[in-house]
Design an enzyme around this catalytic site. Structure first.
Site, PDB file in Angstrom:
ATOM      1  N   CYS A  19     -90.048  -8.444 -30.282  1.00 55.53           N
ATOM      2  CA  CYS A  19     -89.472  -7.887 -31.520  1.00 55.53           C
ATOM      3  C   CYS A  19     -89.849  -6.423 -31.673  1.00 55.53           C
ATOM      4  O   CYS A  19     -89.023  -5.592 -32.042  1.00 55.53           O
ATOM      5  CB  CYS A  19     -89.938  -8.669 -32.741  1.00 55.53           C
ATOM      6  N   GLY A  20     -91.101  -6.105 -31.399  1.00 55.07           N
ATOM      7  CA  GLY A  20     -91.578  -4.733 -31.538  1.00 55.07           C
ATOM      8  C   GLY A  20     -91.506  -3.941 -30.245  1.00 55.07           C
ATOM      9  O   GLY A  20     -91.797  -2.762 -30.226  1.00 55.07           O
TER      10      GLY A  20
END
Length: 157
Positions: A124-125
């Protein structure tokens, strides 16, 4: 459906007509060319999040990044069982760089290793977490091999 697509594209400044006239320029945008990543392309994707310069943590991070650079060279020379594509999937969830690039900048962050904890990633990051203080390329390669093999099948039924 195709006519609607063309109409929609042409409603934005006759974009479809521009695409038709200059189709070679737009080829990477509309097709997947399955180009193999190079070491320099892969390396340029990442920002390294260092600790304060001169600190003990920074020194350990520099050791790890030295091993990381050696590993990237081994991958480029096809002397490693790890590929850039596998690493990219592990870190970002994508098997290739999107035509317009990633929405954010992938980064490398560090953690203090305890009990041989494996490197891990946040797709996600788009962050790869590497242990500080790795001094041998083989050790980093083994840790990443284990981590990469462990993620296979994630999210699959």
């Amino acid at each position: 459906m195709i006519a609607q697509f063309k109409e929609g594209m042409n409603s934005c400044g006759n974009l479809w007509q521009i695409v038709e006239k200059n189709w070679k320029v737009f080829l990477p945008l509309f097709t997947n060319e399955e180009k193999q990543l190079t070491r320099d392309e892969f390396r340029a994707l990442f920002t390294i999040c260092w600790s304060e310069e001169g600190s003990n943590l920074r020194e350990k991070e520099e050791d790890t990044i030295f091993c990381w650079e050696l590993l990237l060279n081994s991958i480029q020379e096809k002397q490693s069982t790890i590929t850039f594509q596998e690493m990219l999937v592990f870190i970002t969830g994508a098997d290739s760089i999107p035509p317009l690039g990633f929405p954010g900048e992938p980064r490398i962050e560090f953690y203090t290793q305890q009990n041989r904890r494996l490197p891990f990633a946040s797709t996600c990051g788009m962050v790869l977490f590497l242990p500080r203080g790795i001094q041998e390329e083989e050790e980093l390669t083994d840790l990443l091999n284990t981590a990469l093999k462990g993620y296979l099948g994630f999210g699959k039924i």
